[in-house]
Scaffold this motif. Structure first.
Motif, PDB file in Angstrom:
ATOM      1  N   LEU A  19      36.732  28.286  -3.789  1.00 57.92           N
ATOM      2  CA  LEU A  19      37.782  29.210  -4.220  1.00 57.92           C
ATOM      3  C   LEU A  19      37.154  30.225  -5.158  1.00 57.92           C
ATOM      4  O   LEU A  19      36.558  29.863  -6.173  1.00 57.92           O
ATOM      5  N   SER A  20      37.266  31.503  -4.811  1.00 60.46           N
ATOM      6  CA  SER A  20      36.768  32.580  -5.661  1.00 60.46           C
ATOM      7  C   SER A  20      37.960  33.282  -6.294  1.00 60.46           C
ATOM      8  O   SER A  20      38.970  33.531  -5.630  1.00 60.46           O
ATOM      9  N   TYR A  21      37.850  33.602  -7.579  1.00 63.42           N
ATOM     10  CA  TYR A  21      38.984  34.108  -8.344  1.00 63.42           C
ATOM     11  C   TYR A  21      38.486  35.113  -9.383  1.00 63.42           C
ATOM     12  O   TYR A  21      37.313  35.114  -9.760  1.00 63.42           O
ATOM     13  N   PRO A  22      39.361  35.978  -9.912  1.00 61.38           N
ATOM     14  CA  PRO A  22      38.939  36.939 -10.949  1.00 61.38           C
ATOM     15  C   PRO A  22      38.708  36.235 -12.283  1.00 61.38           C
ATOM     16  O   PRO A  22      39.502  35.389 -12.679  1.00 61.38           O
ATOM     17  N   PRO A  23      37.635  36.558 -12.992  1.00 64.26           N
ATOM     18  CA  PRO A  23      37.387  35.919 -14.288  1.00 64.26           C
ATOM     19  C   PRO A  23      38.269  36.503 -15.379  1.00 64.26           C
ATOM     20  O   PRO A  23      38.756  37.634 -15.280  1.00 64.26           O
ATOM     21  N   TYR A  24      38.443  35.742 -16.430  1.00 64.15           N
ATOM     22  CA  TYR A  24      39.144  36.251 -17.601  1.00 64.15           C
ATOM     23  C   TYR A  24      38.326  37.380 -18.234  1.00 64.15           C
ATOM     24  O   TYR A  24      37.098  37.335 -18.276  1.00 64.15           O
ATOM     25  N   ARG A  47      33.529  16.072  -0.963  1.00 60.98           N
ATOM     26  CA  ARG A  47      32.719  17.286  -1.072  1.00 60.98           C
ATOM     27  C   ARG A  47      33.031  18.068  -2.335  1.00 60.98           C
ATOM     28  O   ARG A  47      32.274  18.952  -2.726  1.00 60.98           O
ATOM     29  N   GLY A  48      34.160  17.771  -2.978  1.00 64.03           N
ATOM     30  CA  GLY A  48      34.536  18.516  -4.171  1.00 64.03           C
ATOM     31  C   GLY A  48      34.899  19.954  -3.834  1.00 64.03           C
ATOM     32  O   GLY A  48      34.986  20.343  -2.665  1.00 64.03           O
ATOM     33  N   LEU A  49      35.118  20.749  -4.867  1.00 69.87           N
ATOM     34  CA  LEU A  49      35.493  22.155  -4.697  1.00 69.87           C
ATOM     35  C   LEU A  49      34.583  23.005  -5.568  1.00 69.87           C
ATOM     36  O   LEU A  49      34.344  22.694  -6.737  1.00 69.87           O
ATOM     37  N   LEU A  50      34.080  24.068  -4.998  1.00 73.97           N
ATOM     38  CA  LEU A  50      33.249  25.018  -5.728  1.00 73.97           C
ATOM     39  C   LEU A  50      34.124  26.167  -6.208  1.00 73.97           C
ATOM     40  O   LEU A  50      34.821  26.803  -5.412  1.00 73.97           O
ATOM     41  N   LEU A  51      34.116  26.426  -7.512  1.00 75.04           N
ATOM     42  CA  LEU A  51      34.882  27.528  -8.099  1.00 75.04           C
ATOM     43  C   LEU A  51      33.930  28.658  -8.445  1.00 75.04           C
ATOM     44  O   LEU A  51      32.948  28.458  -9.174  1.00 75.04           O
ATOM     45  N   VAL A  52      34.238  29.849  -7.922  1.00 74.65           N
ATOM     46  CA  VAL A  52      33.330  30.993  -8.056  1.00 74.65           C
ATOM     47  C   VAL A  52      34.089  32.176  -8.656  1.00 74.65           C
ATOM     48  O   VAL A  52      34.857  32.851  -7.950  1.00 74.65           O
ATOM     49  N   PRO A  53      33.925  32.455  -9.947  1.00 74.64           N
ATOM     50  CA  PRO A  53      34.524  33.677 -10.489  1.00 74.64           C
ATOM     51  C   PRO A  53      33.844  34.904  -9.903  1.00 74.64           C
ATOM     52  O   PRO A  53      32.640  34.915  -9.681  1.00 74.64           O
TER      53      PRO A  53
END
Length: 339
Positions: free
Chosen positions: A227-232, A202-208
């Motif tokens: 996985l949602s994370y803060p953007p640079y 299924r892979g991983l979706l990265l959401v800034p």
């Protein structure tokens, strides 16, 4: 601890997207307790007058300052450049039994509060009201700032997509967030709850996400692993004016172009650059043309929009050390499954 176990084909299925709806929901969390997210205080002060008299009481009850956010309110984005209206329709289509189940779910075996239980008792009616309040909150608090937010998110997607193509998964996750660690084909995310499982193709979706700062947020199956994370560069978002360029750089290429080069530590559109530097888009375009011809700036097309960012030569000229876009994620891991 969350452990996502990658197979070879899962690494190839790492993909990026961002979500207007995620920004909205986490913006509500910022407003509920600004002291936890002081970086966004300029936005808080600006939007509070807009919210006077706006009925979003049910929505605030569903989105606490900390803890679990019902996952149906933050569906994983289905396209790299989603539209708020399309995402809202996904929420509207949530089955009533899912609304009821997620409203009743609590952390660590606690009992859901009266507001959540009341929503769970009438899931169809609650969903209809929540969708209306989501729409009104978007128009009042997020949409007026969306262009600048979108530029920052698109810039982060570009940056990490380049890292994935050149360095693989390790290049993407190495500096994503202090709560995230890549080791031996497994992605570890520091959380209070536990999950371990293979991504199984299924892979991983990265959401800034701007408003998820300073935390990270995770979704696990049955939803798309995400996985949602803060953007640079998130710290630059609410700056009212750019930093003054060094005198030597200003003397070399001109003060306005030096300002522009420093501002492009985080990729941005012509319109956003014009707003930040308080000049016309036409003037920005002229300066960008000179900087591009000099090999200091490059453009990246995303749909109908073009984002401009510094090249390595531009980074070197802007100053020693890390490029400006690296100022960003910090802080502890989050503590909620859906938010």
């Amino acid at each position: 601890m969350i452990e996502f176990v990658f197979r070879t084909d899962d690494v190839a299925r790492v993909r990026f997207a961002f979500s207007p709806l995620w920004e909205l929901v986490h913006g509500l969390r910022v407003l509920a307790d600004p002291s936890r997210r002081a970086l966004h205080l300029p936005w808080v002060h600006a939007v509070r007058p807009r919210l006077r008299g706006l009925d979003v009481g049910l929505l605030r009850g569903a989105v606490p300052a900390t803890g679990y956010i019902p996952d149906f309110l933050t569906p994983p984005p289905e396209t790299p450049l989603p539209d708020f209206g399309a995402e809202l329709e996904i929420v509207r289509a949530t089955p009533p039994e899912v609304v009821a189940e997620e409203m009743r779910w609590t952390e660590r075996g606690n009992v859901a509060g009266p507001a959540r239980l009341a929503m769970a008792a009438e899931p169809e009616r609650s969903l209809e009201i929540l969708c209306g309040q989501l729409e009104r909150f978007w128009a009042a608090a997020v949409e007026p700032y969306w262009e600048g937010i979108r530029d920052l998110l698109e810039g982060d997607v570009l940056r990490r997509a380049r890292a994935l193509s050149t360095s693989g998964a390790e290049g993407v996750f190495a500096d994503l967030h202090r709560a995230v660690r890549w080791e031996g084909g497994t992605l570890y995310v520091d959380r209070w709850w536990d999950h371990r499982g293979e991504l199984a193709g299924r892979g991983l979706l990265l959401v800034p996400s701007v408003f998820v700062w300073p935390q990270v947020s995770v979704m696990v199956p049955p939803y798309q692993p995400m996985l949602s994370y803060p953007p640079y560069g998130v710290a630059t978002l609410w700056e009212s004016s750019p930093a003054a360029p060094p005198d030597a750089l200003a003397a070399l290429i001109g003060r306005r172009r030096a300002q522009l080069l420093l501002a492009l530590g985080t990729p941005a559109s012509t319109t956003e650059l014009a707003r930040r530097l308080d000049v016309t888009p036409g003037a920005i375009s002229q300066h960008l043309g000179v900087l591009r011809a000099s090999g200091l700036v490059t453009g990246h097309r995303l749909g109908r929009r073009v984002l401009y960012g510094r090249t390595r030569s531009g980074d070197a000229l802007a100053g020693p050390g890390e490029p400006a876009e690296s100022a960003g994620p910090a802080g502890p891991a989050g503590s909620a499954q859906g938010g």
